[in-house]
Design an enzyme around this catalytic site. Structure first.
Site, PDB file in Angstrom:
ATOM      1  N   GLU A  45     -17.811 -50.583   6.727  1.00 48.58           N
ATOM      2  CA  GLU A  45     -17.217 -51.089   5.572  1.00 48.58           C
ATOM      3  C   GLU A  45     -16.294 -50.129   5.012  1.00 48.58           C
ATOM      4  OE1 GLU A  45     -19.633 -54.716   4.847  1.00 48.58           O
ATOM      5  OE2 GLU A  45     -20.047 -53.193   3.333  1.00 48.58           O
ATOM      6  N   PRO A  46     -15.336 -49.040   5.644  1.00 52.61           N
ATOM      7  CA  PRO A  46     -14.926 -48.151   4.886  1.00 52.61           C
ATOM      8  C   PRO A  46     -13.149 -48.416   4.265  1.00 52.61           C
ATOM      9  CG  PRO A  46     -13.941 -48.101   6.911  1.00 52.61           C
ATOM     10  CD  PRO A  46     -15.177 -48.924   7.102  1.00 52.61           C
ATOM     11  N   GLY A  47     -13.574 -48.262   2.526  1.00 52.14           N
ATOM     12  CA  GLY A  47     -12.632 -48.763   1.705  1.00 52.14           C
ATOM     13  C   GLY A  47     -11.777 -47.257   1.630  1.00 52.14           C
ATOM     14  N   ARG A  48     -11.934 -47.027   0.766  1.00 48.01           N
ATOM     15  CA  ARG A  48     -11.322 -45.382   0.004  1.00 48.01           C
ATOM     16  C   ARG A  48     -11.172 -44.125   0.936  1.00 48.01           C
ATOM     17  NH1 ARG A  48     -12.700 -43.890  -5.080  1.00 48.01           N
ATOM     18  NH2 ARG A  48     -14.054 -45.404  -5.095  1.00 48.01           N
ATOM     19  N   TYR A  70      -8.091 -48.456  -4.901  1.00 46.83           N
ATOM     20  CA  TYR A  70      -9.407 -48.935  -6.317  1.00 46.83           C
ATOM     21  C   TYR A  70      -7.913 -48.744  -7.574  1.00 46.83           C
ATOM     22  CZ  TYR A  70     -13.072 -49.303  -3.392  1.00 46.83           C
ATOM     23  OH  TYR A  70     -13.752 -49.078  -2.435  1.00 46.83           O
ATOM     24  N   CYS A  77      -1.595 -49.740 -26.679  1.00 42.69           N
ATOM     25  CA  CYS A  77      -2.027 -49.070 -27.248  1.00 42.69           C
ATOM     26  C   CYS A  77      -3.359 -49.269 -27.569  1.00 42.69           C
ATOM     27  CB  CYS A  77      -1.664 -50.228 -28.737  1.00 42.69           C
ATOM     28  SG  CYS A  77      -0.077 -50.544 -28.829  1.00 42.69           S
ATOM     29  N   GLY A 103     -18.697 -45.785   1.844  1.00 51.15           N
ATOM     30  CA  GLY A 103     -18.961 -45.017   1.029  1.00 51.15           C
ATOM     31  C   GLY A 103     -17.998 -43.264   0.755  1.00 51.15           C
ATOM     32  N   ARG A 112      -8.198 -46.071 -13.279  1.00 52.41           N
ATOM     33  CA  ARG A 112      -9.594 -45.187 -12.636  1.00 52.41           C
ATOM     34  C   ARG A 112      -9.874 -44.211 -13.567  1.00 52.41           C
ATOM     35  NH1 ARG A 112     -10.111 -42.569  -8.828  1.00 52.41           N
ATOM     36  NH2 ARG A 112     -11.633 -42.835  -8.293  1.00 52.41           N
ATOM     37  N   TYR A 116     -13.159 -44.556 -15.048  1.00 50.50           N
ATOM     38  CA  TYR A 116     -14.412 -43.360 -14.344  1.00 50.50           C
ATOM     39  C   TYR A 116     -13.814 -42.182 -15.188  1.00 50.50           C
ATOM     40  CZ  TYR A 116     -14.322 -47.796 -10.932  1.00 50.50           C
ATOM     41  OH  TYR A 116     -13.763 -48.559 -10.718  1.00 50.50           O
TER      42      TYR A 116
HETATM   43  C1  LIG Z   1     -16.865 -51.423  -2.540  1.00 50.31           C
HETATM   44  C2  LIG Z   1     -17.130 -51.693  -1.131  1.00 50.31           C
HETATM   45  C3  LIG Z   1     -17.241 -50.895   0.043  1.00 50.31           C
HETATM   46  C4  LIG Z   1     -16.043 -50.115   0.301  1.00 50.31           C
HETATM   47  O1  LIG Z   1     -16.535 -49.166  -0.900  1.00 50.31           O
HETATM   48  P1  LIG Z   1     -15.643 -47.614  -0.215  1.00 50.31           P
HETATM   49  O2  LIG Z   1     -16.502 -46.086  -1.202  1.00 50.31           O
HETATM   50  O3  LIG Z   1     -14.062 -48.032  -0.724  1.00 50.31           O
HETATM   51  O4  LIG Z   1     -15.675 -47.142   1.136  1.00 50.31           O
HETATM   52  C5  LIG Z   1     -17.668 -51.645   1.183  1.00 50.31           C
HETATM   53  N1  LIG Z   1     -18.886 -51.968   1.210  1.00 50.31           N
HETATM   54  C6  LIG Z   1     -19.392 -53.190  -0.831  1.00 50.31           C
HETATM   55  C7  LIG Z   1     -20.540 -54.076   0.172  1.00 50.31           C
HETATM   56  C8  LIG Z   1     -18.274 -52.495  -1.067  1.00 50.31           C
HETATM   57  O5  LIG Z   1     -18.900 -53.393  -2.201  1.00 50.31           O
END
Ligand SMILES: *Cc1c(COP(=O)(O)O)cnc(C)c1O
Length: 420
Positions: free
Chosen positions: A273-276, A372, A343, A239, A312, A316
């Site tokens: 769980e870092p993603g972004r 994303y 289109c 997050g 995105r 969003y």
């Molecule tokens: C999407 C998600 C993440 C990653 O979120 P980021 O904002 O990209 O860090 C982590 N855990 C869960 C369960 C998610 O659905």
């Protein structure tokens, strides 16, 4: 910090001019920086060095198997949300004992596949899912490890579509029900309760929602302990936000400084769980201006990338900086909508954007497109998916080739009765 920067007015990824990649691979293309992915992973890892932790990269942000392999080589695990993501993670060499599985709708086959693969644990989102996992584990003659995902009812102050920890959200188990579900889980014969999970949303730009959420979770863990349900893992989710334009999200170290005391008090091993924050600013979408259109009221830069490549902005209202690949010093500015060929009126990459005047043939870099972005791409309007290219220093590698027209119809079939 990332490794896309100007040298003599030409935009580079690490040591390669983007113009050269456009020449070799065409446009549109996704370009990723190896050094940026590495740096971001290590920043998170080092920030939390004082607590035992597993980083499970949220692979829905970027799931190319070369990127996952890079993550694995740095020591990362994976946060998965489907059987398809499990398949990719295993193919990429991510150790199963660093894989955690979230999502509200895991089906029987996905649960079976995950148990058989030996993942670390499931992040369970409902009582019904708990029953299903217990059932499948029973069929397999084993026990499944689970963490229950609690919905702490915290407003993360982000876009509603990426806010997941409020009461009205489909995610997690409400604070009023969670103790009951833990009791249920502890009583199920084929379930081993090992953790608590809380992920409250994405693109968070403040520390306080994390602190508020984890304070509640700490209380829950202490209550569970007193009830004879000891918790081994605390999964704090992902997050952490990034800078798309002028946001000033906390650095991983600031987040760590704020929450480490709480984490230590739980005495748990931490899963995150870092993603972004790892992938977002490690990639860009390279595109070329096809036409300029001036309808008298508005100017449009019509580019070869579209909402099917990067959704995105449409989905969003997300802001992505758009930079000229070849910068002209003191260039005059004007206001453009940067739109794609699809289109749909919703097909735009930027609206009412003040930017240096662009002309036909110019190359543009849509920034912050490592997360994303490609993972949400589709073939809408029968547009082949664009390539993904990984840059490492002075070298570039195609890690997913551009799709062909044949790729578009792969798997489709005309039944016999329509053939005559
Ligand atoms: C999407 C998600 C993440 C990653 O979120 P980021 O904002 O990209 O860090 C982590 N855990 C869960 C369960 C998610 O659905």
């Amino acid at each position: 910090m990332h490794h896309f920067h100007y040298r003599n007015d030409s935009l580079f990824c690490e040591d390669i001019p983007l113009e050269q990649i456009a020449k070799e691979q065409g446009t549109p293309s996704y370009i990723y920086s190896h050094a940026t992915f590495t740096r971001h992973f290590q920043a998170v890892d080092q920030a939390f060095a004082s607590v035992p932790h597993i980083i499970a990269f949220a692979m829905k942000a970027n799931s190319n198997i070369a990127i996952l392999r890079l993550m694995a080589s740095l020591g990362s695990g994976a946060d998965i949300v489907s059987g398809g993501e499990l398949f990719r993670a295993l193919k990429a060499g991510i150790p199963p004992n660093k894989i955690v599985f979230a999502g509200v709708g895991k089906d029987h086959n996905e649960i079976k596949y995950a148990i058989e693969s030996g993942i670390l644990f499931f992040n369970v989102e409902s009582g019904a899912e708990l029953q299903a996992i217990n059932h499948v584990a029973g069929e397999l003659g084993t026990q499944a490890r689970v963490a229950l995902r609690v919905n702490p009812n915290i407003d993360p102050q982000t876009h509603p579509y990426i806010s997941t920890g409020m009461k009205k959200s489909k995610f997690g188990i409400g604070a009023d029900q969670v103790l009951g579900e833990f009791d249920q889980a502890a009583a199920l014969p084929n379930i081993q309760v090992v953790g608590v999970h809380a992920h409250i949303g994405s693109q968070l730009t403040k520390v306080s929602p994390f602190v508020d959420s984890l304070t509640k979770v700490l209380g829950l863990i202490q209550t569970l302990k007193s009830k004879g349900i000891p918790i081994q893992y605390l999964n704090i989710g992902g997050g952490l936000g990034i800078t798309y334009s002028d946001e000033t999200p906390p650095q991983p170290q600031e987040l760590a400084d704020a929450i480490t005391p709480i984490l230590k008090e739980t005495e748990c091993e931490i899963v995150m769980e870092p993603g972004r924050v790892i992938a977002g600013n490690a990639g860009i979408l390279l595109t070329r201006v096809i036409y300029i259109k001036d309808n008298g009221t508005k100017k449009f830069a019509i580019v070869d990338a579209a909402m099917n490549d990067l959704i995105r902005p449409s989905l969003y209202q997300a802001h992505h900086d758009i930079l000229p690949v070849n910068q002209v010093p003191n260039a005059p500015e004007d206001v453009f909508d940067v739109v794609g060929p699809i289109c749909e009126s919703g097909d735009f990459l930027a609206q009412n954007r003040t930017m240096p005047v662009v002309k036909e043939g110019d190359l543009l870099a849509v920034m912050s497109a490592g997360a994303y972005a490609f993972t949400m791409a589709s073939n809408y309007n029968s547009r082949p998916k664009v390539p993904e290219i990984l840059v490492k220093g002075g070298e570039s590698f195609v890690i997913r080739r551009r799709e062909s027209y044949d790729d578009l119809i792969r798997g489709e079939h005309i039944p016999e009765f329509l053939r005559t």
